[in-house]
Design a protein around this motif. Structure first.
Motif, mmCIF file in Angstrom:
data_model
loop_
_atom_site.group_PDB
_atom_site.id
_atom_site.type_symbol
_atom_site.label_atom_id
_atom_site.label_comp_id
_atom_site.label_asym_id
_atom_site.label_seq_id
_atom_site.Cartn_x
_atom_site.Cartn_y
_atom_site.Cartn_z
ATOM 1 N N LEU A 86 63.290 34.197 36.533
ATOM 2 C CA LEU A 86 63.748 33.372 35.424
ATOM 3 C C LEU A 86 64.621 34.187 34.485
ATOM 4 O O LEU A 86 64.125 35.123 33.834
ATOM 5 N N PHE B 69 65.883 34.214 31.072
ATOM 6 C CA PHE B 69 65.594 33.483 29.833
ATOM 7 C C PHE B 69 66.703 33.785 28.827
ATOM 8 O O PHE B 69 66.750 34.869 28.230
ATOM 9 N N ASP C 207 65.298 26.426 28.684
ATOM 10 C CA ASP C 207 64.741 27.721 29.089
ATOM 11 C C ASP C 207 63.297 27.870 28.631
ATOM 12 O O ASP C 207 62.487 28.508 29.324
ATOM 13 N N LEU D 133 60.261 28.679 31.109
ATOM 14 C CA LEU D 133 59.315 29.777 30.932
ATOM 15 C C LEU D 133 57.876 29.295 31.065
ATOM 16 O O LEU D 133 57.059 29.901 31.764
ATOM 17 N N VAL E 123 57.173 28.460 34.732
ATOM 18 C CA VAL E 123 56.974 29.640 35.571
ATOM 19 C C VAL E 123 55.559 30.176 35.410
ATOM 20 O O VAL E 123 54.902 30.565 36.387
ATOM 21 N N ALA F 249 56.350 36.628 39.713
ATOM 22 C CA ALA F 249 57.554 36.229 38.983
ATOM 23 C C ALA F 249 58.110 37.398 38.196
ATOM 24 O O ALA F 249 57.381 38.325 37.798
ATOM 25 N N VAL G 291 60.573 37.727 34.818
ATOM 26 C CA VAL G 291 61.221 37.015 33.727
ATOM 27 C C VAL G 291 62.042 38.020 32.924
ATOM 28 O O VAL G 291 61.502 39.015 32.433
ATOM 29 N N ARG H 171 64.570 38.408 29.742
ATOM 30 C CA ARG H 171 65.215 37.811 28.578
ATOM 31 C C ARG H 171 66.578 38.478 28.396
ATOM 32 O O ARG H 171 66.670 39.689 28.178
ATOM 33 N N TRP I 78 58.697 33.360 23.694
ATOM 34 C CA TRP I 78 58.733 34.645 24.396
ATOM 35 C C TRP I 78 57.543 35.510 24.000
ATOM 36 O O TRP I 78 56.863 36.102 24.858
ATOM 37 N N ILE J 294 53.264 38.393 36.467
ATOM 38 C CA ILE J 294 54.624 38.218 35.942
ATOM 39 C C ILE J 294 55.041 39.484 35.215
ATOM 40 O O ILE J 294 54.274 40.034 34.411
ATOM 41 N N PHE K 91 57.795 41.063 32.570
ATOM 42 C CA PHE K 91 58.720 40.642 31.521
ATOM 43 C C PHE K 91 59.649 41.809 31.178
ATOM 44 O O PHE K 91 59.190 42.955 31.002
#
Length: 825
Positions: A627, A629, A635, A639, A642, A653, A655, A657, A713, A734, A736
């Motif tokens: 993703l 973001f 979005d 998020l 996901v 996943a 993610v 940003r 977020w 996930i 980030f």
């Protein structure tokens, strides 16, 4: 010509028969026939017998299809109301039709024509209702699922059958030399009908079962041969006994069973040949007999409008009164009366029989043809005037879309978790994509195999201690395109039963059971233009939180590799070929449908573009989501979604940003302010619907959106936030990351490419961001398309958004999941 006229008249919701009749008149002496030498060159006299024979054969097969459309189960469901309307709509019109024939006979008919025969003929011409046209109008106006539509269709069945019997009686009387001969013809006809409907039908059904045709729902070649032989022999018999051949075809259609979609499959094998080849010839010949030039006096036109007035009110008033007497309100009764007054091809057949029998001359024939066109033209607008959609009531109990094993209530909603999904299925090719996304929706924990085991006392006590986790409910909507074909009308009439036998629905329902998903299904037969409205209606009825539109990969072509050597016959067996899969995002028609769903859906929308990258199974069902973001409501929805998908233990996943730096952002903003018309995209311009671009909001709204982005977020990326066990387990799978870049689309594409090289199954999740986008990316998208030399249609960025379009232009080896948040998110 008929196809061209139908394009025009279909825009004002007129049935196809209008364009067919007018097209025939246009070819006749009324218009084209006035050109010197036109008839001799195009329709020479020597070729008339062959055309007449061909059109008669086509008409016999068409009447066979008409008889096949008649389903007695419809009459049984609404016996009282349909019988009252049918009786009132026959007796009074027959009487007024006979009365109308008196002045017409005295003014226009040769005295040598039998007076009684002419009155009987005009009575039938006024009293009959065009059942095929009635079916198509009811289907086009979506009235088959209403009480008005069901009762009118049942009344039309009785009206049609009695009308054809009276027409057969009229022809028998005209062709008989004496009253005793007419009695013999009548008795022979009755005996043949009884023989065909009882022992004949029993034998046909037995053969259909014996050959397996009824079980498979489609006739074998042998059954098709037998069916056509029955139609032709039946037509031949009714012709030689003195009744018209088309009556035999109509009776033959009544013996065809409707179980398991057998009748629908049989119609599909015949309808195109009849409607494209045979019927246009019949309409052309009918047009050659119509001469509007003979209607050159005020008296002639006065009687024509008299025929229209008497024929309409003779049907409308009795049917209106009968409907009111059986409990309908004035709007519903007005719709019933308007529908029962429609004419069409059946009326044209009656008129041609009268002309062949010498009952009508060319002028009176033309007068009745004009009356048939006018009354058919009036039916649709009058029905909509009396009975608009907001006043309609559904026939029978309203469907509550119960999922298998669950209720249709909405008992649970924890935060951003979505548990009620509407799945759109319009083609069998969409099933792989639908199954893929449905499998990802299933959270890990309780497996379907454990649920299938018989519970013990210890199991029940354990389940009581476990927290109740809601099961995912999927409300599948099977869309079938409504066309002018007879098979489409039959499918629309049988939609309630077809939903249990349709292979697409059956496969998806079985998949749901095996994966512990609550799956229910509905089936809708509507025109392609009404697909988006059908989806919106389904979403409202099921109270879905998100509608999922699967988009399967494009068609695959197998091309032989270039080889200068001798051809090896085993190359095809061992697939020594190169495969080329067409990118489905190049489909303009389907893109337009998806954009209309995005713009009209009352809830969140997810578009899953299965690009079919993986061609071999690696032995693992692990799925990796990526993703990017960037920001905005779409979005934020992506998020949260996901995180929900990551509750499945096979899903991991990444993610990222992406924070856009100022340089290109300012440049892109300046370029976008110039307007999209000044940007020189290397995207071919296509004839598609308007783009679904939404208002961007003011500065305050955009600041609020940025604040919401930061909150969303931090809610998932921050390690200090407390979550429940399911969400915490999902977040552990996930990763980030935050990146700052001046080229967010290029960075996204490069990141997705690296992931697709490292992982087998990669799905890029992106917000569509056509509303409240965090930044403008038109300039960067233009640059990516130009550098890649991609040839994508202009509908791609309009459908997938800028991020999705950049991934397609860069040929990223990953599937796409594009989300759009509803206005309430």
């Amino acid at each position: 010509m008929t196809q061209f006229l139908s394009l025009i008249f279909s825009r004002i919701r007129q049935p196809r028969v209008i364009s067919e009749v007018i097209g025939g008149i246009f070819l006749g002496p009324s218009v084209m026939g006035r050109i010197p030498g036109f008839n001799n060159a195009i329709f020479p006299i020597a070729g008339a017998p062959g055309l007449t024979l061909t059109s008669t054969i086509g008409l016999v097969v068409f009447l066979f299809l008409v008889g096949l459309e008649i389903d007695t189960k419809i009459v049984k469901r609404h016996l009282v109301g349909a019988s009252a309307i049918s009786f009132a709509g026959l007796v009074i019109p027959l009487g007024l039709g006979a009365a109308l024939g008196v002045p017409i006979y005295k003014e226009f008919i040769d005295p040598t024509v039998n007076y009684g025969y002419f009155l009987l003929f005009t009575a039938v011409a006024v009293g009959i209702t065009a059942f095929p046209v009635l079916c198509r109008i009811l289907t086009e106006l979506k009235l088959l699922e209403t009480t008005v539509g069901s009762v009118t269709l049942a009344a039309g069945v009785g009206n049609d059958v009695v009308g054809w019997i009276l027409l057969a009686l009229t022809v028998a009387l005209v062709n008989a030399s004496s009253g005793l001969t007419a009695l013999y013809v009548l008795l022979s006809t009755v005996g043949y009908i009884v023989f065909l409907l009882y022992p004949g039908r029993w034998a046909y059904v037995w053969l259909a079962k014996w050959t397996g045709s009824l079980e498979r729902g489609t006739p074998t070649a042998g059954m098709m041969t037998l069916t056509l032989m029955i139609v032709m022999v039946s037509a031949f018999f009714t012709d030689i006994i003195g009744v018209h051949a088309i009556f035999g075809g109509f009776i033959a259609g009544l013996i065809i069973p409707h179980e398991n979609g057998y009748a629908i499959s049989l119609v599909e094998k015949l309808e195109d040949l009849v409607s494209i080849v045979f019927l246009p010839i019949y309409f052309a010949l009918s047009g050659l007999k119509t001469n509007l030039g003979l209607m050159n006096t005020g008296k002639t036109w006065g009687y024509t409008f008299l025929i229209c007035t008497v024929a309409f009110f003779a049907k409308f008033i009795p049917c209106f009164g009968a409907a009111m007497a059986t409990g309908f309100n004035w709007r519903e009764s007005g719709a019933v009366g308007s529908l029962m007054s429609c004419k069409g091809l059946v009326e044209l057949i009656v008129l041609n029989i009268g002309l062949q029998a010498g009952i009508l001359d060319t002028r009176t024939f033309s007068m009745f043809v004009v009356h048939a066109v006018i009354l058919t033209f009036m039916t649709t607008p009058l029905t909509l005037l009396f009975y608009p959609p907001k006043y309609r009531t559904r026939d029978g109990p309203k469907s509550d879309h119960l999922a298998e094993g669950g209720a249709a209530t909405r008992p649970y909603s924890a935060g951003d978790t979505k548990i009620r999904f509407a799945m759109v299925l319009d083609r069998i090719e969409q099933l792989p994509a639908a199954m893929t996304i449905a499998h990802l929706l299933h959270p890990s924990g309780t497996s379907s195999s454990s649920l299938l085991q018989a519970p013990s006392d210890n199991t029940e006590k354990t389940l009581e201690k476990l927290p109740v986790s809601p099961r995912i409910s999927i409300y599948a909507l099977r869309l079938i395109e409504l066309t002018s074909r007879t098979s489409a009308v039959l499918k629309s009439k049988a939609a309630d039963s077809l939903v249990f036998t349709d292979p697409v629905v059956s496969v998806f329902r079985t998949f749901g059971q095996l994966n512990n998903l609550l799956v229910s299904a509905a089936l809708s037969v509507v025109s392609h233009e009404d697909f988006p409205s059908a989806v919106s209606k389904h979403v409202v009825e099921t109270d879905s939180q998100m509608v999922i539109v699967p988009w399967s990969r494009g068609s695959t072509e197998i091309d032989d590799e270039t080889d200068t050597g001798a051809h090896n016959p085993f190359d095809g067996v061992f697939h020594k070929t190169s495969t080329t899969t067409r990118d489905q995002t190049s489909s303009v028609v389907y893109s337009e449908f998806i954009r209309n769903v995005f713009s009209t859906s009352p809830t969140n929308v997810a578009l899953f573009v299965d690009r079919g990258i993986t061609t071999s199974h690696t032995g693992s069902d692990a799925q990796h989501l990526f993703l990017p973001f960037i920001g905005g409501p779409d979005d934020r929805l992506a998020l949260a979604f996901v995180v929900q998908l990551a509750r499945n233990s096979s899903v991991h996943a990444t993610v990222v940003r992406i924070e856009q730096t100022e340089d290109l952002s300012r440049e892109s903003t300046n370029l976008d302010k110039k307007g999209s018309a000044e940007l020189t995209y290397s995207i071919p311009i296509t004839l598609t619907a308007a783009d679904t671009v939404y208002a961007q909001g003011d500065t305050q709204t955009r600041l609020a959106s940025e604040t919401a982005d930061n909150i969303a977020w931090d809610r998932y990326a921050s390690t200090s936030t407390t979550h429940n066990a399911e969400t915490a387990a999902a977040l552990s799978r996930i990763s980030f990351t935050t990146l700052s870049t001046s080229t967010p689309l290029r960075t996204t594409a490069e990141f997705a490419t690296r992931l697709s090289q490292a992982a087998t199954n990669v799905i890029v999740v992106a917000g569509r961001s056509r509303r409240m986008a965090a930044g403008a990316h038109a300039a960067e998208l233009q640059q990516i398309i130009t550098e890649a030399g991609a040839s994508i249609t202009s509908s791609v960025p309009k459908t997938l958004g800028d991020v999705g379009a950049a991934l397609v232009a860069g040929n990223t080896k990953a599937s796409l999941l594009v989300l759009q948040a509803s206005g309430n998110e």
